[in-house]
Scaffold this active site. Sequence first.
Site, PDB file in Angstrom:
ATOM      1  N   HIS A 160      -9.876   2.056   0.361  1.00  0.00           N
ATOM      2  CA  HIS A 160      -8.393   2.168   0.318  1.00  0.00           C
ATOM      3  C   HIS A 160      -7.873   1.518  -0.941  1.00  0.00           C
ATOM      4  O   HIS A 160      -7.992   0.103  -1.180  1.00  0.00           O
ATOM      5  CB  HIS A 160      -7.790   1.047   1.390  1.00  0.00           C
ATOM      6  CG  HIS A 160      -6.407   1.257   1.705  1.00  0.00           C
ATOM      7  ND1 HIS A 160      -5.373   1.522   0.701  1.00  0.00           N
ATOM      8  CD2 HIS A 160      -5.547   0.506   2.590  1.00  0.00           C
ATOM      9  CE1 HIS A 160      -4.052   1.536   1.213  1.00  0.00           C
ATOM     10  NE2 HIS A 160      -4.267   0.902   2.365  1.00  0.00           N
ATOM     11  N   CYS A 168       0.796  -1.257  -0.050  1.00  0.00           N
ATOM     12  CA  CYS A 168       0.045  -0.036  -0.048  1.00  0.00           C
ATOM     13  C   CYS A 168       0.703   1.358  -0.056  1.00  0.00           C
ATOM     14  O   CYS A 168       0.364   2.471   0.018  1.00  0.00           O
ATOM     15  CB  CYS A 168      -0.912   0.214   1.366  1.00  0.00           C
ATOM     16  SG  CYS A 168      -2.056  -1.627   1.295  1.00  0.00           S
ATOM     17  N   HIS A 196      -3.065   8.457   6.182  1.00  0.00           N
ATOM     18  CA  HIS A 196      -3.017   7.177   5.771  1.00  0.00           C
ATOM     19  C   HIS A 196      -4.590   6.981   5.786  1.00  0.00           C
ATOM     20  O   HIS A 196      -5.535   6.197   4.967  1.00  0.00           O
ATOM     21  CB  HIS A 196      -2.133   6.228   6.165  1.00  0.00           C
ATOM     22  CG  HIS A 196      -2.130   4.740   5.427  1.00  0.00           C
ATOM     23  ND1 HIS A 196      -2.036   4.568   4.319  1.00  0.00           N
ATOM     24  CD2 HIS A 196      -2.273   3.451   6.332  1.00  0.00           C
ATOM     25  CE1 HIS A 196      -2.139   3.215   4.152  1.00  0.00           C
ATOM     26  NE2 HIS A 196      -2.423   2.784   5.303  1.00  0.00           N
TER      27      HIS A 196
END
Lengths: 394, 256
Positions: A323, A162, A287
């Site tokens: 995400h 990620c 994040h």
Amino acid sequence: MSDRARRGYPVTAWSTVNSLGTSTAEVISSLRRGRASLMPPPLGAPIETVCGVVDSDLPALPKELERFDSRNSRFVQQALVEISTALDAARERWGAARVGICVGSSTAAMDKIENAYNIHAETGSLPSGFDVFLSGSFDGLVQTLRALTGLEGPATAISNACASSGKAFASARRWLDAGVVDAVLVGGADSLCQITLRGFRSLGLLSGEPTRPFSSQRRGINIGEGAAFALLERSGEGPRLLGAGESGDAHHMTTPDPDGRGAQRSMEAAISDAGVSAIEIDYVNAHGTGTAFNDAMEARAIRATLGAQADPIVVSTKGYVGHTLGAAGAIEAVFVLESLQNGWVPGSVGADPLDPEIGLNVPTTAVDADIRVALSNSFAFGGSNVSLVFGAPE
Amino acid sequence: MKPVYVRGLGFWTPGFASPEAWCRGEPDPSVDVPDAALLSGPLRRRATGLTRVAVEVLQQAIRTLDCDVATIPIIWATAHGEHTNAIKILGMMRSGEGKLSPTHFHNSVHNTASGYASIALGNCSPSTTVTGGVELVASSFLEAVCHLEAAAEDAVVVLADEPLQPPFHYSEGASPLALAFGLSSRSEGAGAVLTDFRRDVIAPVKPRDRFGPLYVGGGLPLLERIVLRRPGTVALEVASERAGPIHCVDLELLET
């Protein structure tokens, strides 16, 4: 801002495709209005969750590139359309060999590999024309970008889960610093796949409801998909990439260091690289995955990094698009660039009621604000962290 | 750009557990599983085959690099990543086992080896996993060189891949391959120096039958010429359909 910070590298064009829309204008309009876009996954997975799905039929790649065609490469193609004029200008200005490509992805076109595997299991043959190198791999992603842009500088794919596309910005900055190139097309792309959905479920991190980063009622992650690109140039007009910082947690494969030391190191490194002081950070695009653990850790790390004197606006945009894994750093960089260019910050959708333990200034609706310096975080499996500092146009 | 000194090497494929053994052509049939002693027991038990070969060559390269392992940037390069584990996961999903284990999942990302090694070494550096095809080896060196140009004193490039597994096999019977280069801005103890990374019209690296078309094989001639003391311009790309100049570097040898 110091003279050093003013140097940076201008981002002269950017674009994104994600669940909010297939053009940057559409995406930003939804972001501004606080309209999230999450829906059940289309993959037939027996999983109760919602995802940031690109719910549009995007054009296939041209005939001569059909061996690279995948959901992922269609996102890439769509995102490049908007910045094609800027890319042409950069190629003309610097020469094709002086413009590089640096793209991040976590899974590339894994959905296509999953499909081919299942067809093989049912029929004994892989789908006609399927080539795991070209249509399902990171090589295919790089070759697609080369073919669609005509760029001839260095071309690299980065796959740090990620943190992939956030780290692509950090690498691109090093290329420019080292004089290897004069411009870089930097970005990321990832598409939904079964392994990701089932994998995050195995970790107990998937939320069955729309994700609510920083809320006391947060239940976990929603997965999303999409692509984003930015054109970094040695000189030009636009918001600037001022600095990048990277770190490793050296702690655990999936769980961040609970004290946030790895996250803090990447933020501190980015701020130092940018030549700004922590107090100058006006906005943090966190994040902010919406898990209890990540958001608490990240909030702690932000407070420790920026200090008691700082009061930046802190937003997670994962409540809008989910995400987007390896694409998240690039998509969120585009959100930050829009904020720097146009003087507003999106609301952190879903954050209400805010978890009092977070201890940060988290708006839940869009606010107009003169953002001069912004920080964007991406954290990943393997304890891989990256933070980027962007500055407003001069 | 600054010259890049080579101060450490690593190599592993079944039968060959060091660069010297490979270059001398002296196989040892007992070499079938990499030692990867850097990983503690629990980490080694959970590690994939690819992670073990990658960590094995890393530990070989840092042995002579004389660096701070907690801070050195490590550039990992793999075209296929944890493909073997991903195929296992696809089989599990297909067979209705449905729920994956967290270990299977976190072992599926391309930066798996990087994560394990960072935990084992306490390495908090900005390590990066690069991937791709014919440009993979050149990309990994570019990353390392840019770190050295910036602030790092040392950096390691680790190239590692396993042959693709059925039903996607390109190279049935081929061997895994891992190599590592300990690079430095410091010349002390270096046996070779690399200069002028560029694209030029030279012959690409021929794929070896033993490894099939593994792109990390693009690093083999560089390792072999360093060990066998053969200076010159060295290609960093395996042969492909791509026309025109290819990535290469000049290799000079130093007295040690």
